[in-house]
Design a protein around this motif. Structure first.
Motif, PDB file in Angstrom:
ATOM      1  N   HIS A 130     -12.228  70.106  73.149  1.00 46.80           N
ATOM      2  CA  HIS A 130     -13.037  71.311  73.506  1.00 46.80           C
ATOM      3  C   HIS A 130     -12.434  72.523  73.929  1.00 46.80           C
ATOM      4  O   HIS A 130     -13.225  73.685  73.307  1.00 46.80           O
ATOM      5  N   LEU A 131     -11.337  72.714  74.613  1.00 47.42           N
ATOM      6  CA  LEU A 131     -10.433  73.782  74.799  1.00 47.42           C
ATOM      7  C   LEU A 131     -10.218  74.558  73.491  1.00 47.42           C
ATOM      8  O   LEU A 131     -10.566  75.866  73.055  1.00 47.42           O
ATOM      9  N   PHE A 132      -9.665  73.799  72.354  1.00 44.91           N
ATOM     10  CA  PHE A 132      -9.438  74.640  71.219  1.00 44.91           C
ATOM     11  C   PHE A 132     -10.650  75.138  70.388  1.00 44.91           C
ATOM     12  O   PHE A 132     -10.597  76.220  70.101  1.00 44.91           O
ATOM     13  N   MET A 133     -11.762  74.168  70.256  1.00 44.42           N
ATOM     14  CA  MET A 133     -12.763  74.587  69.556  1.00 44.42           C
ATOM     15  C   MET A 133     -13.592  75.797  70.321  1.00 44.42           C
ATOM     16  O   MET A 133     -14.235  76.723  69.701  1.00 44.42           O
ATOM     17  N   ILE A 134     -13.783  75.750  71.818  1.00 44.78           N
ATOM     18  CA  ILE A 134     -14.326  76.671  72.393  1.00 44.78           C
ATOM     19  C   ILE A 134     -13.647  77.982  72.318  1.00 44.78           C
ATOM     20  O   ILE A 134     -14.233  78.950  71.961  1.00 44.78           O
ATOM     21  N   SER A 135     -12.378  78.149  72.119  1.00 43.03           N
ATOM     22  CA  SER A 135     -11.568  79.332  71.977  1.00 43.03           C
ATOM     23  C   SER A 135     -11.605  79.869  70.736  1.00 43.03           C
ATOM     24  O   SER A 135     -12.100  81.017  70.289  1.00 43.03           O
ATOM     25  N   LEU A 136     -11.546  78.942  69.506  1.00 42.78           N
ATOM     26  CA  LEU A 136     -11.875  79.411  68.401  1.00 42.78           C
ATOM     27  C   LEU A 136     -13.256  79.826  67.868  1.00 42.78           C
ATOM     28  O   LEU A 136     -13.399  80.845  67.389  1.00 42.78           O
ATOM     29  N   GLY A 137     -14.110  79.052  68.701  1.00 47.09           N
ATOM     30  CA  GLY A 137     -15.686  79.222  68.503  1.00 47.09           C
ATOM     31  C   GLY A 137     -15.706  80.622  69.225  1.00 47.09           C
ATOM     32  O   GLY A 137     -16.638  81.339  68.528  1.00 47.09           O
ATOM     33  N   GLY A 138     -15.182  81.187  70.187  1.00 44.92           N
ATOM     34  CA  GLY A 138     -15.406  82.401  70.667  1.00 44.92           C
ATOM     35  C   GLY A 138     -14.979  83.485  69.984  1.00 44.92           C
ATOM     36  O   GLY A 138     -15.477  84.819  69.905  1.00 44.92           O
ATOM     37  N   VAL A 139     -13.934  83.361  68.978  1.00 41.87           N
ATOM     38  CA  VAL A 139     -13.586  84.387  68.040  1.00 41.87           C
ATOM     39  C   VAL A 139     -14.265  84.392  66.928  1.00 41.87           C
ATOM     40  O   VAL A 139     -14.710  85.748  66.494  1.00 41.87           O
TER      41      VAL A 139
END
Length: 478
Positions: free
Chosen positions: A20-29
């Motif tokens: 979740h952390l990885f995809m949320i951060s990547l998705g935010g970019v």
């Protein structure tokens, strides 16, 4: 490791997993900054200038994330950099950082609504942008209102769609660029002609690279969401360092790879923000319905960023309330761990951007990008300064560097370089008339935050002393 959320009765819930952390951060970019703003950057800086600008922007992002990593692993609290600035720089600075970051994301959420509405006009040219924006706002509000786990899971799949799309674009666009796939109306593949043709790599010189850095930094904003999610991560000590390393390199690959393909297929003179350059590429390749499919994916991507932005702005208001800097009304959470009052306020302000979709949406969109870019770069400066001051006082107080589970390398050069490069990006705004309004709005906003804080707390002797927290930190580190 300190968990500063554990003492508050209105606790958030640690329910986010590493994925979740990885995809949320990547998705935010991966959102507006990549899918729409790249057209503006290519037009201003040219193909070579754009790639160079994004490489420099990636370096700035990397340096800032190294600083944030050390702080976040040691103190995984929601609203992390606001709390760190409060403790290690000063409460007035923490107050200002919190509001700046909140401003960054509510403006970003608004710009995503507007951009999504603009793209919907490809299919429904007679409809209004604001109508679609309002519909998307309702959907995202509901996604954030249920529970943290529900938000994290939906954002995981939203971000996954974007990642797959970028990979697909790089492969397909690269094939068209080098002649493996024919392009409509083109006798020969463009190859590297847009890099070597009229104007070359830097058709407008080197100054536009400096000027467009705020737009580039806006494109990279979202990586710091790692810090916001830290207070709701199941295992922050393990997950955060892994997420930081993965997000940085994957983000650079996606951005630089996509921009190389875009610059190779679209002349710098044709780039802009009215239509996504990604859609223009798929139209030119001539794959049946590819442009419509890409348009749909881009809309999904924009809404994903807005989803993350609404989450981030809501948690920042909660953090300010948790630090007793604003009303406790905004610190209340539901039984599912959602700061519902903060969510309502953030969404209401974000929806003010719908006015921009009525009057000159393409022009106002770039203004929103500039203001948001200014705010996020100012927050990045706060992160670098917080890490610099924290490490300085940590060592002075007798802390053992080996006790830090994640250490910013090459101290103090990394935080200093991050701070200086971010400041240079802000200075670049003064040279671009179309984005200069960010300075006119951003600097007074910062001054107003400091003024409000001191007026609110004058005579109050019980405010946090920024350095007294360091000793407590050292005693509680695990």
């Amino acid at each position: 490791m300190i968990d500063a959320n554990s003492t508050d009765q209105n606790q958030l819930k640690r329910s986010m997993k590493s994925r979740h952390l990885f995809m949320i951060s990547l998705g935010g970019v991966i959102g507006t900054g990549l899918f729409l703003s790249t057209g503006y950057t290519i037009n201003q800086a040219g193909p070579g200038g754009t790639i160079l600008a994004y490489l420099v922007g990636g370096l700035i992002m990397y340096l800032v994330m190294l600083c944030l990593g050390e702080l976040t692993v040691a103190m995984p609290v929601t609203g992390s950099f606001q709390s760190y600035a409060t403790r290690f720089v000063g409460p007035a600075t923490g107050f200002t950082i919190g509001w700046l970051y909140w401003l960054t994301w509510v403006v970003t959420v608004g710009s995503e609504f507007t951009a999504s509405g603009l793209l919907m006009k490809r299919w429904f040219p007679e409809t209004s942008v604001w109508m679609w924006s309002a519909l998307f706002a309702i959907i995202l509000f509901l996604l954030n209102a249920f529970s943290v786990k529900f938000f994290a899971e939906t954002e995981f799949w939203f971000a996954g769609i974007k990642v797959i799309t970028i990979i697909f674009f790089i492969i397909l666009g690269g094939a068209a660029m080098f002649g493996f796939i024919p392009m409509n109306g083109s006798a020969a593949a463009p190859m590297l002609s847009n890099f070597t043709g009229e104007g070359g790599l830097f058709p407008n010189g080197l100054l536009p690279i400096f000027i467009t850095m705020i737009s580039v930094n806006f494109a990279f904003s979202g990586t710091e969401l790692i810090g916001i999610t830290a207070g709701e991560s199941e295992n922050p000590e393990k997950d955060i360092p892994l997420t930081i390393r993965n997000v940085i390199w994957r983000t650079m690959f996606f951005f630089v790879g996509a921009i190389f393909v875009l610059s190779g297929l679209i002349s710098w003179k044709e780039a802009g923000v009215i239509e996504s350059p990604f859609v223009m590429v798929f139209d030119s390749i001539g794959v049946p319905y590819a442009a419509d499919i890409m348009n749909f994916v881009i809309i999904t991507a924009l809404l994903s960023v807005a989803n993350s932005g609404l989450y981030a702005s809501t948690r920042m208001l909660w953090s300010l309330s948790n630090e007793k800097m604003i009303s406790p009304f905004l610190g209340k959470v539901t039984s599912k761990g959602v700061p519902f009052n903060a969510l309502i306020v953030s969404m209401a302000v974000a929806c003010l951007s719908l006015f921009s979709s009525v009057v000159a949406p393409d022009t106002v969109y770039m203004v929103l990008v500039a203001i948001s870019g200014f705010a996020v770069v100012a927050v990045w400066m706060g992160i670098a300064l917080s890490q610099y001051v924290f490490r300085k006082h940590y060592l002075k107080a007798g802390g053992d560097i080996r006790d830090l589970k994640f250490r910013t390398p090459l101290y103090p050069y990394v935080p200093i370089a991050a701070f200086v490069l971010c400041f240079a990006s802000i200075v670049g705004l003064a040279f671009d008339p179309s984005q200069r309004i960010a300075l006119y709005c951003g600097i007074p906003f910062i001054a107003l935050c400091y003024l409000l804080y001191y007026l609110k707390n004058r005579g109050n002797k019980n405010q946090i002393n920024s350095y007294n927290e360091t000793d407590d930190y050292i005693r509680n580190i695990k």
